[in-house]
Design a protein around this motif. Structure first.
Motif, PDB file in Angstrom:
ATOM      1  N   ALA A  31       0.863  -1.291   0.009  1.00 11.74           N
ATOM      2  CA  ALA A  31      -0.071  -0.121   0.155  1.00 11.74           C
ATOM      3  C   ALA A  31       0.809   1.130  -0.149  1.00 11.74           C
ATOM      4  O   ALA A  31       0.356   2.409  -0.100  1.00 11.74           O
ATOM      5  N   GLY A  32       2.044   1.069   0.434  1.00  9.77           N
ATOM      6  CA  GLY A  32       3.120   2.337   0.225  1.00  9.77           C
ATOM      7  C   GLY A  32       3.402   2.957   1.458  1.00  9.77           C
ATOM      8  O   GLY A  32       3.805   4.050   1.604  1.00  9.77           O
ATOM      9  N   VAL A  33       3.222   2.258   2.615  1.00 10.96           N
ATOM     10  CA  VAL A  33       3.390   2.691   4.014  1.00 10.96           C
ATOM     11  C   VAL A  33       5.034   3.164   4.107  1.00 10.96           C
ATOM     12  O   VAL A  33       5.913   2.665   3.167  1.00 10.96           O
ATOM     13  N   ASP A  34       5.285   3.988   4.970  1.00 14.67           N
ATOM     14  CA  ASP A  34       6.755   4.684   5.166  1.00 14.67           C
ATOM     15  C   ASP A  34       7.500   3.754   6.277  1.00 14.67           C
ATOM     16  O   ASP A  34       8.751   3.620   6.162  1.00 14.67           O
ATOM     17  N   SER A  35       6.624   3.206   7.156  1.00 14.65           N
ATOM     18  CA  SER A  35       7.368   2.283   8.141  1.00 14.65           C
ATOM     19  C   SER A  35       6.510   1.279   8.717  1.00 14.65           C
ATOM     20  O   SER A  35       5.243   1.611   8.576  1.00 14.65           O
ATOM     21  N   ILE A  36       6.929   0.372   9.150  1.00 10.57           N
ATOM     22  CA  ILE A  36       6.252  -0.815   9.675  1.00 10.57           C
ATOM     23  C   ILE A  36       6.788  -0.685  11.284  1.00 10.57           C
ATOM     24  O   ILE A  36       7.855  -0.886  11.512  1.00 10.57           O
ATOM     25  N   GLU A  37       5.807  -0.747  12.371  1.00  6.29           N
ATOM     26  CA  GLU A  37       5.962  -0.871  13.566  1.00  6.29           C
ATOM     27  C   GLU A  37       5.814  -2.045  14.115  1.00  6.29           C
ATOM     28  O   GLU A  37       4.650  -2.614  13.741  1.00  6.29           O
ATOM     29  N   HIS A  38       6.784  -2.754  14.774  1.00 10.32           N
ATOM     30  CA  HIS A  38       6.813  -3.899  15.281  1.00 10.32           C
ATOM     31  C   HIS A  38       7.233  -4.821  14.440  1.00 10.32           C
ATOM     32  O   HIS A  38       8.561  -5.033  14.280  1.00 10.32           O
ATOM     33  N   GLY A  39       6.648  -5.447  13.529  1.00  8.05           N
ATOM     34  CA  GLY A  39       7.273  -6.313  12.346  1.00  8.05           C
ATOM     35  C   GLY A  39       7.555  -7.674  12.734  1.00  8.05           C
ATOM     36  O   GLY A  39       8.630  -8.219  12.107  1.00  8.05           O
ATOM     37  N   GLY A  40       7.570  -7.944  13.968  1.00  5.75           N
ATOM     38  CA  GLY A  40       8.205  -9.152  14.536  1.00  5.75           C
ATOM     39  C   GLY A  40       8.395 -10.395  13.635  1.00  5.75           C
ATOM     40  O   GLY A  40       9.244 -11.300  13.704  1.00  5.75           O
ATOM     41  N   PRO A  41       7.057 -10.779  13.203  1.00  7.21           N
ATOM     42  CA  PRO A  41       6.991 -12.158  12.332  1.00  7.21           C
ATOM     43  C   PRO A  41       7.408 -12.050  10.999  1.00  7.21           C
ATOM     44  O   PRO A  41       7.298 -12.827   9.888  1.00  7.21           O
ATOM     45  N   ALA A  42       8.119 -10.721  10.483  1.00  3.19           N
ATOM     46  CA  ALA A  42       8.493 -10.653   9.108  1.00  3.19           C
ATOM     47  C   ALA A  42       9.687 -11.644   8.976  1.00  3.19           C
ATOM     48  O   ALA A  42      10.568 -11.682   9.663  1.00  3.19           O
ATOM     49  N   ASP A  43       9.511 -12.140   7.620  1.00  9.47           N
ATOM     50  CA  ASP A  43      10.546 -13.114   7.330  1.00  9.47           C
ATOM     51  C   ASP A  43      11.400 -12.504   6.196  1.00  9.47           C
ATOM     52  O   ASP A  43      11.257 -11.341   5.923  1.00  9.47           O
ATOM     53  N   ARG A  44      12.554 -13.123   5.823  1.00 13.52           N
ATOM     54  CA  ARG A  44      13.470 -12.738   4.896  1.00 13.52           C
ATOM     55  C   ARG A  44      12.657 -12.056   3.572  1.00 13.52           C
ATOM     56  O   ARG A  44      12.997 -11.176   3.022  1.00 13.52           O
ATOM     57  N   PRO A  45      11.741 -12.898   2.956  1.00 10.34           N
ATOM     58  CA  PRO A  45      11.137 -12.056   1.910  1.00 10.34           C
ATOM     59  C   PRO A  45      10.217 -11.043   2.086  1.00 10.34           C
ATOM     60  O   PRO A  45      10.458 -10.131   1.262  1.00 10.34           O
ATOM     61  N   VAL A  46       9.679 -10.761   3.299  1.00  8.74           N
ATOM     62  CA  VAL A  46       8.963  -9.572   3.731  1.00  8.74           C
ATOM     63  C   VAL A  46      10.017  -8.522   3.895  1.00  8.74           C
ATOM     64  O   VAL A  46       9.627  -7.472   3.458  1.00  8.74           O
ATOM     65  N   LEU A  47      11.055  -8.776   4.708  1.00 10.78           N
ATOM     66  CA  LEU A  47      12.080  -7.822   4.795  1.00 10.78           C
ATOM     67  C   LEU A  47      12.795  -7.459   3.546  1.00 10.78           C
ATOM     68  O   LEU A  47      13.106  -6.077   3.418  1.00 10.78           O
ATOM     69  N   GLN A  48      13.099  -8.278   2.596  1.00 10.82           N
ATOM     70  CA  GLN A  48      13.512  -7.835   1.264  1.00 10.82           C
ATOM     71  C   GLN A  48      12.568  -6.959   0.623  1.00 10.82           C
ATOM     72  O   GLN A  48      13.173  -6.023  -0.098  1.00 10.82           O
TER      73      GLN A  48
END
Length: 189
Positions: A31-48
């Motif tokens: 959606a184009g957000v500028d930041s993710i707050e928390h993000g704990g379950p983010a895996d490598r593909p999401v972080l990439q």
């Protein structure tokens, strides 16, 4: 969500997404957000994906780690800590911009900014990276070009601590001097 982000961006505003699932993070980044707050379950593909889109990570790790250290943490809190311990090193490795930020929703947690860089170091960032997360990277996220570094033309905001935070990040808890816009507001000898 994309429509809301578009309206905010057209108004010159940043958009932070309080995202705590991999799907939620993917949707917010798309959606184009500028930041993710928390993000704990983010895996490598999401972080990439976050790195590729220039989306900042604001893990708010300190409040989560502190709550887990008090008494017997719930299984959900244990899972959140484990997610942070996995995610932050991958985010660093991938090259996601990490900005320090708290989740200080209650008054007693406000004004304790040093705890976030300390938490980031405990999760694998080098002290220099944690200090940048709290200064220049956080300023860049917020679009504040006049702060975040000691350079000509920037606001003269300076904090001096007892000790070397590059050698011991806990030195940030021993503030001795504060200058705000060139005015000394605290000076302990």
């Amino acid at each position: 969500m994309a429509a809301a982000v578009d309206v905010a961006h057209r108004a010159g505003r940043k958009v932070a997404a309080h995202a705590d699932s991999a799907a939620g993070i993917r949707n917010a980044v798309a959606a184009g957000v500028d930041s993710i707050e928390h993000g704990g379950p983010a895996d490598r593909p999401v972080l990439q994906l976050m790195k590729d889109k220039g989306v900042y990570l604001v893990s708010t790790a300190a409040v989560i780690l502190e709550h887990a250290a008090q008494g017997t943490p719930s299984p959900m809190l244990v899972q959140r800590v484990e997610s942070l311990r996995r995610m932050v090193p991958i985010a660093r490795e991938v090259g996601v911009k990490i900005a320090a930020g708290s989740d200080a929703a209650v008054r007693v947690e406000q004004g304790r900014n040093a705890r976030e860089p300390i938490a980031l170091v405990s999760l694998g960032l080098a002290p220099e990276q944690a200090l940048q997360a709290a200064t220049s990277t956080a300023a860049a996220l917020l679009g504040l070009d006049d702060i975040g570094a000691l350079e000509p033309g920037k606001a003269a905001d300076v904090v001096a601590v007892q000790g070397d935070p590059l050698a011991d990040i806990h030195a940030l808890e021993k503030v001795r001097f504060v200058m705000k816009k060139g005015e000394v507001v605290r000076h302990e000898k």
